[in-house]
Design a protein around this motif. Structure first.
Motif, PDB file in Angstrom:
ATOM      1  N   PRO D 413      22.819  94.647  64.403  1.00  0.00           N
ATOM      2  CA  PRO D 413      23.768  95.542  65.067  1.00  0.00           C
ATOM      3  C   PRO D 413      24.712  94.734  65.955  1.00  0.00           C
ATOM      4  N   ALA D 414      25.999  95.031  65.862  1.00  0.00           N
ATOM      5  CA  ALA D 414      26.992  94.240  66.580  1.00  0.00           C
ATOM      6  C   ALA D 414      26.758  94.274  68.091  1.00  0.00           C
ATOM      7  N   SER D 415      26.367  95.428  68.606  1.00  0.00           N
ATOM      8  CA  SER D 415      26.198  95.520  70.056  1.00  0.00           C
ATOM      9  C   SER D 415      25.038  94.638  70.517  1.00  0.00           C
ATOM     10  N   ALA D 416      24.003  94.532  69.706  1.00  0.00           N
ATOM     11  CA  ALA D 416      22.885  93.664  70.069  1.00  0.00           C
ATOM     12  C   ALA D 416      23.307  92.205  70.034  1.00  0.00           C
ATOM     13  N   VAL D 417      24.077  91.852  69.016  1.00  0.00           N
ATOM     14  CA  VAL D 417      24.570  90.474  68.921  1.00  0.00           C
ATOM     15  C   VAL D 417      25.429  90.148  70.150  1.00  0.00           C
ATOM     16  N   ALA D 418      26.299  91.081  70.518  1.00  0.00           N
ATOM     17  CA  ALA D 418      27.181  90.844  71.667  1.00  0.00           C
ATOM     18  C   ALA D 418      26.378  90.692  72.953  1.00  0.00           C
ATOM     19  N   GLU D 419      25.358  91.511  73.091  1.00  0.00           N
ATOM     20  CA  GLU D 419      24.533  91.398  74.301  1.00  0.00           C
ATOM     21  C   GLU D 419      23.784  90.084  74.351  1.00  0.00           C
ATOM     22  N   GLY D 425      26.163  83.325  77.548  1.00  0.00           N
ATOM     23  CA  GLY D 425      27.396  82.886  78.205  1.00  0.00           C
ATOM     24  C   GLY D 425      28.676  83.160  77.449  1.00  0.00           C
ATOM     25  N   PHE D 426      28.631  84.014  76.427  1.00  0.00           N
ATOM     26  CA  PHE D 426      29.840  84.264  75.634  1.00  0.00           C
ATOM     27  C   PHE D 426      30.163  85.754  75.593  1.00  0.00           C
ATOM     28  N   ALA D 427      31.450  86.051  75.687  1.00  0.00           N
ATOM     29  CA  ALA D 427      31.891  87.439  75.565  1.00  0.00           C
ATOM     30  C   ALA D 427      32.687  87.589  74.275  1.00  0.00           C
ATOM     31  N   VAL D 428      32.321  88.593  73.469  1.00  0.00           N
ATOM     32  CA  VAL D 428      33.036  88.875  72.215  1.00  0.00           C
ATOM     33  C   VAL D 428      33.296  90.385  72.142  1.00  0.00           C
ATOM     34  N   HIS D 429      34.213  90.769  71.273  1.00  0.00           N
ATOM     35  CA  HIS D 429      34.472  92.193  71.056  1.00  0.00           C
ATOM     36  C   HIS D 429      33.489  92.767  70.044  1.00  0.00           C
ATOM     37  N   VAL D 430      33.073  93.989  70.286  1.00  0.00           N
ATOM     38  CA  VAL D 430      32.355  94.763  69.271  1.00  0.00           C
ATOM     39  C   VAL D 430      33.374  95.738  68.687  1.00  0.00           C
ATOM     40  N   VAL D 431      33.646  95.634  67.376  1.00  0.00           N
ATOM     41  CA  VAL D 431      34.690  96.493  66.798  1.00  0.00           C
ATOM     42  C   VAL D 431      34.169  97.347  65.655  1.00  0.00           C
ATOM     43  N   GLY D 432      32.871  97.360  65.475  1.00  0.00           N
ATOM     44  CA  GLY D 432      32.267  98.204  64.449  1.00  0.00           C
ATOM     45  C   GLY D 432      30.767  98.099  64.613  1.00  0.00           C
ATOM     46  N   ASP D 433      30.039  98.907  63.896  1.00  0.00           N
ATOM     47  CA  ASP D 433      28.587  98.880  64.040  1.00  0.00           C
ATOM     48  C   ASP D 433      28.037  97.493  63.736  1.00  0.00           C
ATOM     49  N   HIS D 434      28.665  96.856  62.745  1.00  0.00           N
ATOM     50  CA  HIS D 434      28.228  95.508  62.386  1.00  0.00           C
ATOM     51  C   HIS D 434      29.387  94.531  62.385  1.00  0.00           C
ATOM     52  N   LEU D 448      33.871  76.183  71.500  1.00  0.00           N
ATOM     53  CA  LEU D 448      33.683  76.795  70.176  1.00  0.00           C
ATOM     54  C   LEU D 448      32.438  76.208  69.515  1.00  0.00           C
ATOM     55  N   ASP D 449      32.230  74.912  69.695  1.00  0.00           N
ATOM     56  CA  ASP D 449      31.008  74.301  69.153  1.00  0.00           C
ATOM     57  C   ASP D 449      29.774  74.969  69.748  1.00  0.00           C
ATOM     58  N   ARG D 450      29.792  75.133  71.056  1.00  0.00           N
ATOM     59  CA  ARG D 450      28.642  75.759  71.713  1.00  0.00           C
ATOM     60  C   ARG D 450      28.490  77.198  71.227  1.00  0.00           C
ATOM     61  N   PHE D 451      29.626  77.862  70.989  1.00  0.00           N
ATOM     62  CA  PHE D 451      29.562  79.248  70.536  1.00  0.00           C
ATOM     63  C   PHE D 451      28.902  79.345  69.163  1.00  0.00           C
ATOM     64  N   VAL D 452      29.298  78.453  68.262  1.00  0.00           N
ATOM     65  CA  VAL D 452      28.722  78.500  66.912  1.00  0.00           C
ATOM     66  C   VAL D 452      27.213  78.330  66.993  1.00  0.00           C
ATOM     67  N   GLU D 453      26.769  77.427  67.842  1.00  0.00           N
ATOM     68  CA  GLU D 453      25.326  77.251  68.033  1.00  0.00           C
ATOM     69  C   GLU D 453      24.678  78.534  68.541  1.00  0.00           C
ATOM     70  N   ALA D 454      25.342  79.156  69.522  1.00  0.00           N
ATOM     71  CA  ALA D 454      24.782  80.372  70.105  1.00  0.00           C
ATOM     72  C   ALA D 454      24.714  81.488  69.059  1.00  0.00           C
ATOM     73  N   LEU D 455      25.769  81.606  68.266  1.00  0.00           N
ATOM     74  CA  LEU D 455      25.786  82.661  67.261  1.00  0.00           C
ATOM     75  C   LEU D 455      24.692  82.421  66.217  1.00  0.00           C
ATOM     76  N   GLU D 456      24.524  81.155  65.870  1.00  0.00           N
ATOM     77  CA  GLU D 456      23.428  80.825  64.949  1.00  0.00           C
ATOM     78  C   GLU D 456      22.101  81.333  65.483  1.00  0.00           C
ATOM     79  N   GLU D 457      21.929  81.176  66.790  1.00  0.00           N
ATOM     80  CA  GLU D 457      20.670  81.543  67.424  1.00  0.00           C
ATOM     81  C   GLU D 457      20.453  83.053  67.410  1.00  0.00           C
ATOM     82  N   VAL D 458      21.514  83.816  67.606  1.00  0.00           N
ATOM     83  CA  VAL D 458      21.321  85.263  67.790  1.00  0.00           C
ATOM     84  C   VAL D 458      21.581  86.083  66.531  1.00  0.00           C
ATOM     85  N   ALA D 459      22.242  85.497  65.533  1.00  0.00           N
ATOM     86  CA  ALA D 459      22.691  86.325  64.401  1.00  0.00           C
ATOM     87  C   ALA D 459      21.639  86.482  63.312  1.00  0.00           C
ATOM     88  N   ARG D 460      20.660  85.643  63.310  1.00  0.00           N
ATOM     89  CA  ARG D 460      19.734  85.680  62.165  1.00  0.00           C
ATOM     90  C   ARG D 460      18.852  86.918  62.192  1.00  0.00           C
TER      91      ARG D 460
END
Lengths: 460, 479, 479, 460
Positions: D413-419, D425-434, D448-460
């Motif tokens: 869920p996009a809102s969970a990923v954003a949270e 330490g990153f703020a992103v927009h939620v623009v749909g359920d996913h 951006l490098d740090r962000f990609v790492e963070a997204l890897e951590e939370v998106a799986r």
């Protein structure tokens, strides 16, 4: 109306050797300009213009990376970001008073910040007037007739005071007397300033923070050229016998040099009234925030020594239409005219800091300055009383009146107390095995409350 | 603009008891007994809007580098990048000098890296950042030389040789250091006269102070030989960094044989001059002089922190001369210096010198005034010939530009010492040349009457010096 | 000062492939196919030193509040405290509007507290901070009134009554809201004519917009009766906050019977005008109108955080009119507003009004020009009589002061609408009065020839409007 | 020379009622001045000067404490300090580009910051020239002949565009067409602007981010007054058929209003070339740092509509000595002259922001502006490619070219990923359920490098 032409504004760097690919962002030449300019000077490349023998030519690299403005800002922010954020109860000659916003906004106007020394007074009237007003501020504070535009800081001003004394005293004397308790750095700077003269620096004893008058009397003789005292002292005590010190110096024809600052001078005895021949100190206690010891050397003296004063002086004159105008004056004292016979080697001084100090003083006004000085007494003494109530702490150590700071005895080793306080977010001076020094300047009341709690925690 | 004191003077009386006498101004209750306090303080009491206008108007009566060209030879007035003000104003920069080393690692790292930068740029082995100005740097150099000779049992050396065309501070700093100053004439080409140097050098020579390029903008081509001659008699060679902006990336004092040098950061690294200061005059030395530098310097500790980060510490050089400033110099200026160097890097610094030299040569080419010596680098000295150079300067003000340095060095009659720096565009140089040439065509009456278009007309210097009025109190006594 | 485009124009051509044709300026490799990009961009390419001088010189051709008095009636140019710039520049203020509520509690708290401050100062129950200027605030007020009437089934109300002496924005905002504007004449004493008002009011009245004190500086003494009359026909009473600086601590729009008002923060709370803007025009309303305010507003959540701290949240009023700005208004201006109010507090705000009123009365007393109406508060309208008020203004420029607002309100012939504000000292007021009186003594020829001492002499407005040249491109076409 | 007088400069407040003890720090009156001034106006107290009936007099207190400057700064710092520090990958109409230091230093000069609207052009030439240069910048960027000095922001500029269309179109039409995907806030603002007219706002369909041309064609008829499109779109896609949209509008005599910004306009199709009648958007994408949505309404249009343009215009004229001079012109369009028949109610605008934007553009120059725009494409598309490689993320969602930002699909869920990202330490927009939206504007590469790492951590 000028026509609009299209030009090639690309800016390939002028630099030829090595891997250079970018130029100074602050050099405006376009490729087209460069070509035209090289043609005008009849050169193929800029390198031809360098008349440097091959033997001493540098063909290496500094290995310093270029950065964008943003990257450079990030770099400095990241380096300085390693400084821990601490509430500083630190003083001993450098203070962190609140600087009114107006000071920054006015002093940062680029006309002030980016102009040169006022050697062309006709286009520098504004800065000259501001410096003239700064000199006048010091004249009022010290009661002495002459104040210069600045020396680097309190220590170098003290050095200049000694060489002034050496020049104007008609004795064969060579001893400069300083209190046994003062910042070692100031004493060391003074020693360097007199290293090229016959003068020697000696100390006289101190009694419970203040001058030991009997000890000083014993040290003073005809061989003394200058007696230096500070008010307040390095430990924050207020001298009670300045007049007597001045008399001792006067009796042997020695200079009395008094160390102080504009806030203390707003309330404490006026130097002219206690016989001071010269006043030195750090005037940036107004005007500069805490800045790792950067300062503004206050230097004021009597009219008698006018032509022996070091540093720049702004005076009043008239212009060709008889209107009042300001100008640097008595420049024949200075190095650029008198060379090795100048009154000092100083050239670049702290003019812009003097401007800041003048503005800060103007914002406070005399009422604000006196109030700030009164609070330096009342808040320091109130804090001493509060920490004296803490188990394991006695304060103040000296049975004197205090200005801005005081020394406290701690039963625990002082260095351990300081380290513990640092962990809790506070920085204090360690000035003895069981002595810490605390300064209230610029520290808000809430922070002092937090500090008292912290000291309670670590001092027992 | 009236003086602050003409707008208001308020007298605050100070006493432990309010005497209730309002006539004498405001009274204030003092927390101290009367014998520890002054009687009164009398200064202007004005509101923020009044002060904002006062200083805004004063600023409008000042020509700054943002107003136009400022071709002061040897004074090197270049554009000051604005961003350096921002980094110097970072809250994290505002630390007290007595903070523990552990708690100010950021400050120590910046100082360490700046020492390192300056060492590379000058070709020097060790650097102190403590001297708060160029002249203070010279004095440190002289003191270090004295300590070195003393340490080697050569305390008898009591002479410092200075070319007659050198900056006044060279003479004064040597004299302040207790040395006899031996003045060295120039040769016909405006450079060091080797025979005269030979004659001046002796077992009493402590040092030779040189600027290179010299104040005529000429490179001392015999520098290697000069260095040998000085070193042969046991003397040290001092480099006055005032003209370093001419050489960045092309030559280094250390490589030329200099033993000690100072850097003028506002001349080479674009820190603002602030109407007279503050500056900074770091000093670099070769290895053998490093033990004598002022205390403290900053070094990287041999053991890093537990996390592997470098740790910086203060240390006192073994035979240090001690202190030349109460703390560690003009910190805020040093931050700007560091930021400027980090911004430009190798290429930017080298380009700055190249552009500065090109600008000087291009400007010179446009001038009608005679330029007797060359080839010059970042500055040149023209001669006003039959005109009075000081009058020429005053007249240039009427053309809206800042004039060059005048009447110095004396080797050129009626000298116009001109240094445009790298920050002036071709358009501005053309405009500046037009101002020079317009004045060159004018008669002496016009020059003597100048300036006409400035805030103040020509100011009477004699009256200022004969009847010194150095404070508003002095004016008040007059009336 | 030449235009930037006269200093340089560089054409960058854009293409997915470099055509190698340098004649056309610099080419740039585009990451996009050509059909998605423009062909070229032609603008000035100048260096930082050149730009610093360009804008520094431009600034030197502007009279600002730090230059001297600025007695523009109704425009309220007061000194802008410098510290408010510092707090608006705090890094913590730089947040994106789409951040989560939890992560911008600081911003939400500041907005909440400012809503609260403004409510207390105006006597209003609910406040929105969204309108980015006073006129935008008026429009919000009009839209809120419309929504309120609509909600009550009174959508037929299609008239807004505006006194003829009101600010032009009142008419325009009502018209933009779709209303017919009914103009209301003044009575002989310069105030609302109650009979005319009676005649204008009807079941079609949506609102009456009033400024109080009005543009003559006169307090509408019958305000309570006016409010009753408007409310009796079911209309709403709108307060134009332009003159609120006259009343702080003495009277509140809410207490006078106003239902909705806007605040001009630069007129009342010292935010800088910036040569035209940005401003902010918060709107306050009484309880019954609160559900119609723009979305979102900020409120304190009923449950605090686990640590007991208040938590702030955005919410949409129940019947909100929606948005009048893409985000939440001019945030940086709102920070300065908050800081000003927090600095002055009750006493400072009340003193500001007192000093403003005293200053206006004192200045008026010194003038030779006739002032037909009174007693006035923070501003007054003098009459230039036989002189042309616009010419009087031009001539005042020659005396180094900014002139008053002229030719308006029309009720006073050749109006000189003068508002010194509280920040001028007696000395400055005396100087300003001297300028007025000097001009009053001059003949029309002198006035028509003015100004003589300014950067530009009298500018031809007719030519500017007849042959509009609104860009450097238009100038280029000329040549 | 003026004599020096001693005066009582104490400043008791003018305020009488309640517990008032201090006055405004920005009102300079001394007690002596006050007395003299009251005497001159024949009043005993200032309160007499207030002609306010007792019935509506306010006798209460606001209960707002006064503070010193320092306390006020601490207050604001402490309130705003509650904002969490986040790396913002946020865009959608508000961007946080790096602002060169020069912009602040020049725009903060008090002559710019503290002056009023240039109704006295003879003493305002500098500001007028700067605004004229700003207008010229927009003329070059848009290719349209007329740009005003500013509207509040992109949303209000769009509202003004619709009322302009309503005034100048000779149709009886009343429909304004906007894309179904745009910021709701802009649409809502537009609806308020047209609420007083006959216009209604309707949406047309969107196809994979961009305009659905067929859908638009179906929606367009003779009743349409204006068609609005954005480039780039709210989801960062680049429109491919702007010319066709312009043609559709032109065919029915409707306005084509294009939303964009100065950075996008530096690279993307020139509005004049695709038939735009008006360009709106947020010009503060240059000039302002992230500032919670504060903006600068860009407004440019064709010469044909000159006399119907809303807002202020600076033009060239001549002064009495025939020198070029700048002045506000065509003021008869404005509310202070034409009142209810004005072209807009705007008065105070965003002039100082326009100055900042002009300076920022000048610092970049055309090469810098084009480069910034190119990087908006390359960096956004590079980030999309990198996050597309992350398990649980597909990007970009739309098969289009992107500018500055793009939408990514997340399996969680996009809102969970954003949270989760917020915690890191990153703020992103939620623009749909996913769907989350990511923007690279102003975000350094390391972040951006740090962000990609963070997204890897939370998106799986």
């Amino acid at each position: 109306m000028r026509g609009i032409e299209r030009r090639d504004r690309s800016r390939p760097p002028l630099v030829m050797h090595g891997s250079h690919t970018t130029g100074s962002p602050y050099a405006p030449h376009t490729a087209e300009d460069r070509t035209a300019m090289l043609e005008a000077v009849d050169a193929e490349t800029v390198e031809e213009l360098f008349d440097i023998p091959a033997a001493v030519r540098f063909d290496g690299q500094f290995d310093i990376d270029a950065r964008t403005e943003r990257e450079t800002r990030r770099l400095v922010r990241s380096v300085l970001g390693q400084n821990d954020d601490r509430t500083e109860l630190l003083g001993r000659g450098h203070y962190g008073y609140y600087i009114p916003s107006l000071v920054d906004h006015l002093a940062d106007r680029s006309e002030f910040l980016t102009s040169y020394t006022q050697y062309q007074p006709e286009i520098s009237q504004g800065f000259l007037q501001a410096l003239f007003e700064y000199q006048s501020l010091l004249v009022e504070l010290t009661g002495l007739e002459i104040a210069n535009c600045s020396i680097y800081d309190a220590a170098t001003a003290l050095g200049e005071a000694a060489t002034l004394a050496d020049r104007v005293r008609n004795t064969s004397g060579h001893r400069v007397l300083v209190p046994e308790r003062m910042r070692e750095e100031r004493k060391s700077t003074l020693e360097n300033y007199v290293a090229g003269t016959d003068l020697v620096v000696e100390t006289y004893p101190v009694d419970d923070g203040n001058v030991d008058l009997a000890g000083l009397e014993a040290a003073v003789d005809e061989d003394v050229v200058m007696v230096y005292a500070e008010n307040p002292t390095v430990r924050g005590t207020i001298e009670e016998q300045l007049g007597a010190i001045g008399d001792l110096a006067a009796d042997v024809g020695a200079f009395f040099a008094l160390g102080s600052d504009p806030i203390a001078l707003s309330l404490l005895e006026r130097p002219a009234d206690v016989g001071a021949d010269v006043v030195v100190g750090d005037a940036s206690v107004l005007g500069l925030p805490t800045s790792y010891g950067m300062g503004l050397g206050l230097f004021a003296t009597k009219e008698d020594y006018l032509r022996q004063v070091p540093g720049r002086l702004v005076g009043v004159s008239e212009d060709a239409t008889d209107r009042r105008a300001f100008t640097l004056t008595l420049q024949t004292r200075e190095q650029h005219i008198r060379r090795e016979r100048a009154t000092s080697n100083i050239c670049t001084n702290q003019a812009w800091v003097a401007l800041r100090t003048a503005i800060h003083a103007a914002v406070l006004g005399p009422s604000g300055m006196v109030n700030l000085a009164k609070r330096a007494v009342t808040r320091a003494e109130a804090l001493a009383e509060r920490v004296d109530d803490i188990v394991g702490v006695q304060a103040p150590v000296h049975d004197r009146r205090h200005f801005r700071e005081f020394v406290a005895h701690v039963d625990q080793p002082a260095s351990a107390v300081a380290e513990d306080l640092e962990r809790l977010g506070f920085a204090v001076h360690v000035v003895g095995d069981h002595e810490i020094q605390l300064c209230v300047a610029g520290v808000p009341d809430e922070e002092l409350d937090r500090f008292v709690e912290a000291l309670e925690e670590v001092a027992r | 603009e009236p003086l602050l004191s003409e707008k208001d003077l308020t007298r605050i009386t100070i006493g432990s008891e309010d005497d209730g006498n309002g006539d004498d101004g405001e009274a204030t209750d003092s927390p101290l007994p009367d014998d520890l306090t002054r009687d009164a303080l009398e200064l202007p009491e004005l509101s923020e809007p009044e002060l904002a206008r006062h200083y805004t108007r004063l600023s409008q009566m000042i020509y700054g580098i943002d107003s136009g060209p400022y071709p002061l030879g040897s004074c090197t007035m270049k554009y000051n990048p604005k961003f350096t003000e921002d980094v110097a104003a970072l809250p994290s920069a505002a630390v007290h000098p007595d903070r523990s080393e552990a708690s100010v690692q950021g400050t120590l790292e910046l100082l360490y890296r700046l020492q390192d930068y300056l060492g590379r740029i000058g070709g020097m082995d060790a650097v102190t950042l403590q001297p708060p100005a160029g002249a203070a740097g010279e004095f440190v150099g002289i003191r270090v030389a004295a300590a070195y000779h003393e340490h080697n049992g050569e305390g008898h050396r009591d002479e410092v040789i200075v070319p007659e065309s050198a900056h006044g501070t060279n003479f004064a700093s040597a004299a302040l250091g207790g040395y006899n100053v031996v003045s060295l004439p120039s040769d016909d080409e405006g450079r060091v006269d080797l025979e005269a140097l030979e004659a001046a050098l002796s077992e009493n020579t402590a040092a030779l102070m040189l600027t290179n390029p010299n104040t005529l903008g000429l490179f001392e081509r015999d520098i290697a030989e000069i260095a040998d001659m000085v070193h042969d008699v046991g003397g040290l060679l001092y480099y006055d960094g005032a003209n370093l902006n001419a050489l960045l990336g092309r030559a280094r004092p250390g490589d030329m044989g200099f033993d000690v040098m100072h850097y003028n950061v506002h001349k080479t690294f674009a820190t603002p001059h602030g109407g007279g200061g503050p500056g900074a005059g770091p000093v670099g030395v070769v290895e053998k002089l490093a033990p004598f530098l002022p205390a403290p310097r900053v070094r990287e500790r041999s053991e890093p922190s537990q996390s592997g980060e470098p740790v910086y510490e203060r240390f006192d050089p073994e035979h240090t001369i001690g202190k030349v400033h109460g703390f560690d110099g003009n910190w805020l200026v040093l931050i700007k210096t560091f930021a400027y160097i980090a911004r430009l890097g190798d290429d930017g610094l080298a380009d700055a010198s190249a552009s500065a030299v090109l600008n000087a040569n291009y400007l010179a080419e446009q001038l009608d005034y005679d330029i007797p010596y060359g080839p010059f680098h970042h500055e040149f000295v023209a001669s006003a010939g039959e005109q009075d150079a000081a009058d020429v300067a005053k007249r240039m003000l009427d053309y809206g530009v800042h004039p060059p340095t005048t009447k110095w060095p004396e080797i050129v009659p009626e000298a116009l010492m001109t240094e445009p720096t790298e920050v002036e565009s071709k358009d501005t140089l053309d405009r500046l040349a037009a101002a020079f040439n317009a004045v060159a065509d004018e008669d002496n009456d016009t020059l003597e009457a100048a300036p006409e278009r400035t805030t103040a007309r020509r100011i009477d210097q004699t009256s200022a010096a004969r009847n010194p009025r150095l404070s508003w109190q002095a004016l008040s006594d007059d009336s």
